[in-house]
Design an enzyme around this catalytic site. Structure first.
Site, PDB file in Angstrom:
ATOM      1  N   ASP A  12     -76.606 -45.715 -24.329  1.00  0.00           N
ATOM      2  CA  ASP A  12     -76.222 -45.790 -25.599  1.00  0.00           C
ATOM      3  C   ASP A  12     -75.143 -45.159 -26.156  1.00  0.00           C
ATOM      4  O   ASP A  12     -75.014 -44.556 -27.456  1.00  0.00           O
ATOM      5  CB  ASP A  12     -77.690 -45.308 -26.441  1.00  0.00           C
ATOM      6  CG  ASP A  12     -79.127 -45.848 -25.827  1.00  0.00           C
ATOM      7  OD1 ASP A  12     -78.872 -47.283 -25.723  1.00  0.00           O
ATOM      8  OD2 ASP A  12     -80.023 -45.064 -25.522  1.00  0.00           O
ATOM      9  N   GLU A  13     -74.108 -44.978 -25.284  1.00  0.00           N
ATOM     10  CA  GLU A  13     -72.656 -44.398 -25.692  1.00  0.00           C
ATOM     11  C   GLU A  13     -72.027 -45.408 -26.419  1.00  0.00           C
ATOM     12  O   GLU A  13     -70.847 -44.857 -27.040  1.00  0.00           O
ATOM     13  CB  GLU A  13     -71.970 -44.052 -24.278  1.00  0.00           C
ATOM     14  CG  GLU A  13     -72.532 -42.961 -23.518  1.00  0.00           C
ATOM     15  CD  GLU A  13     -73.458 -43.582 -22.462  1.00  0.00           C
ATOM     16  OE1 GLU A  13     -73.706 -44.793 -22.582  1.00  0.00           O
ATOM     17  OE2 GLU A  13     -73.866 -42.802 -21.590  1.00  0.00           O
ATOM     18  N   GLY A  14     -72.399 -46.635 -26.773  1.00  0.00           N
ATOM     19  CA  GLY A  14     -71.798 -47.263 -27.659  1.00  0.00           C
ATOM     20  C   GLY A  14     -70.779 -48.253 -26.905  1.00  0.00           C
ATOM     21  O   GLY A  14     -69.647 -49.140 -27.279  1.00  0.00           O
ATOM     22  N   LYS A  15     -71.188 -48.681 -25.619  1.00  0.00           N
ATOM     23  CA  LYS A  15     -70.553 -49.822 -24.777  1.00  0.00           C
ATOM     24  C   LYS A  15     -70.447 -51.088 -25.381  1.00  0.00           C
ATOM     25  O   LYS A  15     -69.327 -51.586 -24.959  1.00  0.00           O
ATOM     26  CB  LYS A  15     -71.342 -49.951 -23.360  1.00  0.00           C
ATOM     27  CG  LYS A  15     -71.223 -48.763 -22.217  1.00  0.00           C
ATOM     28  CD  LYS A  15     -72.046 -49.092 -21.022  1.00  0.00           C
ATOM     29  CE  LYS A  15     -73.407 -49.226 -21.209  1.00  0.00           C
ATOM     30  NZ  LYS A  15     -74.211 -48.123 -21.441  1.00  0.00           N
ATOM     31  N   GLY A  39     -79.694 -52.654 -23.956  1.00  0.00           N
ATOM     32  CA  GLY A  39     -79.555 -52.954 -25.209  1.00  0.00           C
ATOM     33  C   GLY A  39     -78.217 -52.646 -25.926  1.00  0.00           C
ATOM     34  O   GLY A  39     -77.978 -51.478 -26.155  1.00  0.00           O
ATOM     35  N   HIS A  40     -77.578 -53.863 -25.957  1.00  0.00           N
ATOM     36  CA  HIS A  40     -75.953 -53.559 -26.755  1.00  0.00           C
ATOM     37  C   HIS A  40     -76.219 -54.300 -27.991  1.00  0.00           C
ATOM     38  O   HIS A  40     -76.543 -55.394 -28.174  1.00  0.00           O
ATOM     39  CB  HIS A  40     -74.883 -54.314 -25.651  1.00  0.00           C
ATOM     40  CG  HIS A  40     -74.750 -53.352 -24.344  1.00  0.00           C
ATOM     41  ND1 HIS A  40     -74.169 -54.139 -23.430  1.00  0.00           N
ATOM     42  CD2 HIS A  40     -75.453 -52.387 -24.026  1.00  0.00           C
ATOM     43  CE1 HIS A  40     -74.167 -53.082 -22.486  1.00  0.00           C
ATOM     44  NE2 HIS A  40     -74.835 -52.263 -22.689  1.00  0.00           N
ATOM     45  N   THR A 129     -88.967 -48.477 -20.471  1.00  0.00           N
ATOM     46  CA  THR A 129     -88.996 -49.561 -21.401  1.00  0.00           C
ATOM     47  C   THR A 129     -90.007 -50.496 -21.265  1.00  0.00           C
ATOM     48  O   THR A 129     -90.226 -51.298 -21.826  1.00  0.00           O
ATOM     49  CB  THR A 129     -87.705 -50.197 -21.475  1.00  0.00           C
ATOM     50  OG1 THR A 129     -87.437 -50.930 -19.993  1.00  0.00           O
ATOM     51  CG2 THR A 129     -86.289 -49.333 -21.684  1.00  0.00           C
ATOM     52  N   GLN A 223     -77.379 -49.064 -18.858  1.00  0.00           N
ATOM     53  CA  GLN A 223     -77.997 -47.638 -18.916  1.00  0.00           C
ATOM     54  C   GLN A 223     -76.660 -46.701 -18.569  1.00  0.00           C
ATOM     55  O   GLN A 223     -75.623 -47.158 -19.072  1.00  0.00           O
ATOM     56  CB  GLN A 223     -78.908 -47.540 -17.707  1.00  0.00           C
ATOM     57  CG  GLN A 223     -80.203 -48.416 -18.096  1.00  0.00           C
ATOM     58  CD  GLN A 223     -80.261 -49.786 -17.714  1.00  0.00           C
ATOM     59  OE1 GLN A 223     -79.742 -50.084 -16.568  1.00  0.00           O
ATOM     60  NE2 GLN A 223     -80.640 -50.553 -18.866  1.00  0.00           N
ATOM     61  N   ARG A 307     -84.006 -41.721 -30.752  1.00  0.00           N
ATOM     62  CA  ARG A 307     -83.355 -41.138 -29.452  1.00  0.00           C
ATOM     63  C   ARG A 307     -83.443 -39.719 -29.911  1.00  0.00           C
ATOM     64  O   ARG A 307     -83.412 -39.272 -30.836  1.00  0.00           O
ATOM     65  CB  ARG A 307     -81.843 -41.894 -29.311  1.00  0.00           C
ATOM     66  CG  ARG A 307     -81.841 -43.112 -29.094  1.00  0.00           C
ATOM     67  CD  ARG A 307     -80.386 -43.631 -29.075  1.00  0.00           C
ATOM     68  NE  ARG A 307     -80.387 -45.249 -28.688  1.00  0.00           N
ATOM     69  CZ  ARG A 307     -79.531 -46.224 -29.060  1.00  0.00           C
ATOM     70  NH1 ARG A 307     -78.543 -45.753 -30.121  1.00  0.00           N
ATOM     71  NH2 ARG A 307     -79.752 -47.372 -28.902  1.00  0.00           N
ATOM     72  N   ASP A 335     -66.890 -40.385 -36.008  1.00  0.00           N
ATOM     73  CA  ASP A 335     -67.295 -40.339 -37.515  1.00  0.00           C
ATOM     74  C   ASP A 335     -68.435 -39.948 -37.830  1.00  0.00           C
ATOM     75  O   ASP A 335     -68.893 -39.217 -38.925  1.00  0.00           O
ATOM     76  CB  ASP A 335     -67.095 -41.585 -38.207  1.00  0.00           C
ATOM     77  CG  ASP A 335     -67.922 -42.532 -37.475  1.00  0.00           C
ATOM     78  OD1 ASP A 335     -67.763 -42.792 -36.331  1.00  0.00           O
ATOM     79  OD2 ASP A 335     -69.014 -43.056 -38.184  1.00  0.00           O
ATOM     80  N   GLY A 417     -66.003 -45.819 -36.117  1.00  0.00           N
ATOM     81  CA  GLY A 417     -66.863 -46.666 -36.874  1.00  0.00           C
ATOM     82  C   GLY A 417     -67.437 -47.952 -36.219  1.00  0.00           C
ATOM     83  O   GLY A 417     -66.832 -48.253 -34.909  1.00  0.00           O
TER      84      GLY A 417
HETATM   85  P1  IMP Z   1     -86.480 -48.434 -17.092  1.00  0.00           P
HETATM   86  O1  IMP Z   1     -85.266 -48.767 -16.920  1.00  0.00           O
HETATM   87  O2  IMP Z   1     -87.179 -49.425 -18.185  1.00  0.00           O
HETATM   88  O3  IMP Z   1     -87.357 -48.390 -15.869  1.00  0.00           O
HETATM   89  O4  IMP Z   1     -86.802 -47.039 -17.819  1.00  0.00           O
HETATM   90  C1  IMP Z   1     -86.322 -45.711 -17.241  1.00  0.00           C
HETATM   91  C2  IMP Z   1     -85.517 -44.696 -17.900  1.00  0.00           C
HETATM   92  O5  IMP Z   1     -84.383 -45.088 -18.397  1.00  0.00           O
HETATM   93  C3  IMP Z   1     -86.268 -44.421 -19.355  1.00  0.00           C
HETATM   94  O6  IMP Z   1     -85.989 -43.057 -19.620  1.00  0.00           O
HETATM   95  C4  IMP Z   1     -85.600 -45.282 -20.341  1.00  0.00           C
HETATM   96  O7  IMP Z   1     -85.569 -44.532 -21.598  1.00  0.00           O
HETATM   97  C5  IMP Z   1     -83.980 -45.354 -19.883  1.00  0.00           C
HETATM   98  N1  IMP Z   1     -83.413 -46.386 -20.116  1.00  0.00           N
HETATM   99  C6  IMP Z   1     -83.534 -47.645 -19.680  1.00  0.00           C
HETATM  100  N2  IMP Z   1     -82.505 -48.618 -20.247  1.00  0.00           N
HETATM  101  C7  IMP Z   1     -81.748 -47.745 -21.065  1.00  0.00           C
HETATM  102  C8  IMP Z   1     -80.862 -48.040 -22.067  1.00  0.00           C
HETATM  103  O8  IMP Z   1     -80.242 -49.258 -22.075  1.00  0.00           O
HETATM  104  N3  IMP Z   1     -80.389 -47.029 -22.897  1.00  0.00           N
HETATM  105  C9  IMP Z   1     -81.092 -45.825 -22.751  1.00  0.00           C
HETATM  106  N4  IMP Z   1     -81.917 -45.563 -21.784  1.00  0.00           N
HETATM  107  C10 IMP Z   1     -82.410 -46.624 -21.080  1.00  0.00           C
END
Ligand code: IMP
Length: 437
Positions: A12-15, A39-40, A129, A223, A307, A335, A417
């Site tokens: 979730d660094e903002g990719k 999730g992007h 997830t 990830q 988060r 920001d 931003g």
């Molecule tokens: P999994 O990938 O669903 O098996 O989850 C394993 C770990 O990776 C958990 O702590 C999730 O919250 C984390 N995780 C999986 N996908 C993401 C992502 O896109 N962003 C942040 N954390 C993630």
């Protein structure tokens, strides 16, 4: 030219925004690991796109998108996302979206096993997830997985599902879950794989050929490094190889094509799910954590979970830079820190009174480390939408330089931003050169 974009922290660094910015300059955009656990969010004008499975480049017409062999793909999730995007005016055709014949399928029993596994772990749960990612990779490593190439052969699909489901049901039922029947899974999967068939091909061959022709290829990590199954904070990780090595394995691209690695680093840290997080804002800092969560809109794009928020961890980010060999870093969400009086940065860890030389491998140790902080003054003014380093308040510039020195990599971009235009590109950086093409 092949460039990989990889998150340096826990995701979730903002990719999404950075890949979107770069995608304009590239011919092909590729996902190489994970599945619809990602999730992007991409904002284009007043339209917002949320992507879980397809590469972010898909929202740019004319770009080819590849779902590489290192991915685990839920075919239902593929069409849910594709149909939603088509409803938003995006073209999704086999000419521009290619799915690896060697990628593995996520099936309903993987999702059920993900639930069972988390329940079994109780307090030790990973906080996944629940999309079936881990169990699908377990089947892959256990040599019983089903790849798209296999799924296209009806007898193979049927016999593998029947056999795997027998084992899965034993575990599911032992832990009080509902037994799954093979026939509906076989029927549903056959129908959906048939719909997917035109998208399936040998993507490794496609990518190597494209690279040899001189096309530019962007590898989009999902990830991030600290969630990598080998190099992350095991066992609180995802089940794929998120780092640069995984980008080559997960695409089949020959290493000679790789021209650079861009690290995505946020000006603070977040983590979703369980697991150690040394710089987390807790107790006396919990309110600050909440402020950052609100200002940074830090809620999961996939699951909506809030988060966990913490200070920038330069020690862990340097570790990520070392493993990935970042050529350049894109620093996001500057920001969000605009209102803070002072900003702490973790520059090292102490464990039992001793300085750590590198990231501890044992998660219990990572929970016990004492972060060593340096405190920098805040800039207390808005940086929202700034487009040149010279516009930044001095303290903000110093913060950026401080991070760069501690990570040991140039900062090529600073995001100010969510909009594409709210970006500083640092002239003379490697990133600026890639953007010029
Ligand atoms: P999994 O990938 O669903 O098996 O989850 C394993 C770990 O990776 C958990 O702590 C999730 O919250 C984390 N995780 C999986 N996908 C993401 C992502 O896109 N962003 C942040 N954390 C993630």
């Amino acid at each position: 030219m092949v460039i990989a974009v990889i998150g340096a922290q826990w995701g979730d660094e903002g990719k999404g925004k950075i890949v979107d910015l770069l995608a304009e300059r590239f011919d092909v955009v590729v996902r190489y690991q994970g599945g619809h656990n990602a999730g992007h969010s991409v904002q284009i004008g007043n339209q917002s796109f949320v992507l879980h499975l397809l590469p972010s480049g898909v929202v740019h017409q004319g770009k080819t998108c590849v779902l590489g062999n290192g991915m685990v793909i839920d075919p239902k999730a593929f069409f849910e996302e594709a149909d939603r995007l088509m409803g938003q005016g995006i073209t999704i055709t086999p000419e521009r979206v290619k799915v690896s014949s060697r990628a593995h399928l996520i099936l309903p029993y993987h999702r059920a096993l993900d639930h069972t596994s988390e329940e079994r772990l109780g307090n030790e749960r990973v906080g996944t997830t629940l999309r079936g990612i881990g169990p699908a990779y377990e089947d892959k490593a256990g040599r019983r997985g089903i790849r798209f190439a296999d799924a296209l052969v009806p007898e193979v699909l049927r016999s593998r599902i029947e056999r795997n489901l027998e084992d899965a049901n034993r575990i599911i039922e032992a832990y009080g879950g509902q037994r799954l029947e093979a026939s509906p899974i076989i029927e549903e999967t056959s129908a959906i794989v048939e719909r997917l068939a035109p998208f399936i091909c040998d993507t490794s061959h496609f990518l190597n050929q494209a690279a040899a022709r001189g096309e530019s290829i962007l590898l989009e990590g999902a990830q991030a490094t600290l969630l990598d199954v080998d190099h992350g904070t095991y066992p609180f990780v995802t089940s794929s190889s998120t780092v640069i090595g995984g980008a080559l394995v997960g695409t089949g691209l020959a290493p000679k094509h790789l021209a650079g690695v861009l690290g995505i680093v946020r000006t603070y840290t977040t983590r979703v799910g369980e697991g150690p997080f040394p710089t987390e804002m807790l107790e006396s800092e919990a309110e600050l954590g909440q402020l950052i969560r609100e200002r940074g809109r830090e809620y999961g794009a996939s699951t909506g979970r809030p988060r966990r928020c913490g200070w920038f961890d330069a020690f862990a980010t340097r570790y990520a830079a070392e493993i990935n060999g970042f050529t350049s870093v894109a620093l996001t969400k500057l920001d969000v820190l605009d209102t803070l009086d002072e900003i702490k940065v973790c520059v090292g860890y102490n464990l039992d009174g001793k300085k750590c030389d590198s990231l501890p491998a044992v998660s219990q140790d990572l929970r016990r480390v004492e972060p060593v902080y340096e405190t920098l003054p805040g800039w207390k003014s808005s940086t929202l939408g700034m487009t040149d380093l010279s516009e930044l308040p001095r303290a903000a510039r110093e913060y950026v330089n401080f991070l760069s020195n501690h990570i040991g990599v140039e900062i090529g971009l600073v995001s100010t931003g969510p909009e594409r235009s709210q970006t500083i590109i640092v002239r003379e950086s490697a990133l600026a050169k890639w953007l010029r093409g």
